[in-house]
Write an enzyme that holds these catalytic residues in place. Structure first.
Site, PDB file in Angstrom:
ATOM      1  N   SER A  65       0.867  -1.192   0.000  1.00 57.26           N
ATOM      2  CA  SER A  65       0.000   0.000   0.000  1.00 57.26           C
ATOM      3  C   SER A  65       0.895   1.230   0.000  1.00 57.26           C
ATOM      4  CB  SER A  65      -0.851  -0.020   1.284  1.00 57.26           C
ATOM      5  OG  SER A  65      -1.502   1.209   1.486  1.00 57.26           O
ATOM      6  N   TYR A  71      -1.873  -0.662  10.628  1.00 60.93           N
ATOM      7  CA  TYR A  71      -1.965  -1.009   9.203  1.00 60.93           C
ATOM      8  C   TYR A  71      -0.639  -0.706   8.498  1.00 60.93           C
ATOM      9  CZ  TYR A  71      -3.921  -1.127   4.426  1.00 60.93           C
ATOM     10  OH  TYR A  71      -4.182  -1.413   3.108  1.00 60.93           O
TER      11      TYR A  71
END
Ligand code: NDP
Length: 250
Positions: A144, A157
């Site tokens: 990501s 995350y």
């Protein structure tokens, strides 16, 4: 018309029941690969398998909860048993439980670490013996922009997605001599179900507003990036692709 550039190749796509995984499974199948698709929601996998089979693809749907280590080993083993080999492993299954550190539930951190990082490490490990034996393979890991930039309210995350980048680079250095390639994709905002599972309401609202302010990427945009990586000639290893919406600043 799509070129069947992956004819004869066997792929395993995790997290294929929605979003990026569903779009990528479709793209791999359209490019001629035989595709195993894994996730927990068997009804969604079966619907996708039906759709792809109607267009002539060879598809195997495998229901699995990849938080469990043995399930990661099983999806690789079932793919190899069914199709005879595994050439392309796309580790995509992931969750994003965002919250400020003060408010975060450590169970959410654990779940993200177990799925986003540990599951990907175990399935990669499980795929290596067959790939090494054939001297051929490709592992694509979905990280990501959060694997490049760490932001407030995304600590857990980001820790997992930085972890994906770190693991992937070490993996590449350990396997390249056996002609096994490793690619990392780092998407920005993609319109999928991912944000629906953010437990902290204010963070979810802020992120929804942020994503809503731009033309988000679609699953197919990431599928195209994966397809680019896995369709290069054997001497080309696309190590990393950072892909943001045009409208996304950070
Ligand atoms: P989705 O929520 O649409 O897809 C997540 C997929 O992961 C689903 O297929 C889900 O299937 C699967 N999954 C979740 N938990 C498990 C589990 N325990 N076992 C097996 N499969 C599981 O989100 P995206 O498509 O957006 O996410 C795909 C990947 O892309 C993730 O790794 C995410 O971090 C990453 N990413 C997404 C971005 C975005 O903006 N959307 C940006 C950057 C990266 P099921 O529930 O059926 O098990």
């Amino acid at each position: 018309m799509t070129t069947r550039i992956l004819a004869g190749r066997v792929a395993l796509m995790t997290g294929a029941s929605s979003g990026i995984g569903e779009a990528t499974a479709r793209a791999l199948a359209q490019a001629g690969a035989k595709v195993a698709i894994a996730a927990r929601r068997k009804d969604r996998l079966d619907a996708l398998a039906r759709e792809l089979k109607q267009s002539g693809a060879d598809v195997l749907a495998i229901a699995a909860d990849l938080v469990r280590e043995e399930e990661n080993r099983r999806i690789v083993a079932e793919t190899e048993a069914h199709f005879g080999r595994l050439d392309i492993l796309v580790n995509n299954a992931g969750v994003m439980h965002l919250a400020p550190i003060d408010a975060a539930d450590s169970a959410d951190w654990r779940r993200m670490l177990e799925l986003n990082v540990l599951a990907l490490m175990v399935s990669s490990q499980a795929a290596l013996p067959g790939m090494r034996q054939r001297g051929d393979g490709h592992i694509v890991n979905i990280s990501s922009t959060a694997g490049r930039i760490s932001n407030a309210n995304a600590s857990g995350y980001a820790a997992t997605k930085f972890g994906v980048v770190a693991f992937s680079e070490a993996l590449r250095k350990e396997v390249y001599k056996d002609n096994i390639r490793v690619s990392v994709i780092e998407p920005g905002a993609v319109a999928t179900e991912l944000r629906e599972h953010i437990p902290h309401a204010a963070t979810r609202q802020a992120l929804d507003a942020w994503a809503g302010s731009m033309r988000q990427l679609q699953g197919v945009d990431i599928a195209n990036a994966v397809l680019y990586c896995v369709s290069q000639p054997a001497h080309v290893n696309v190590n990393e692709i950072l892909i943001r919406p045009t409208d996304q600043e950070r």
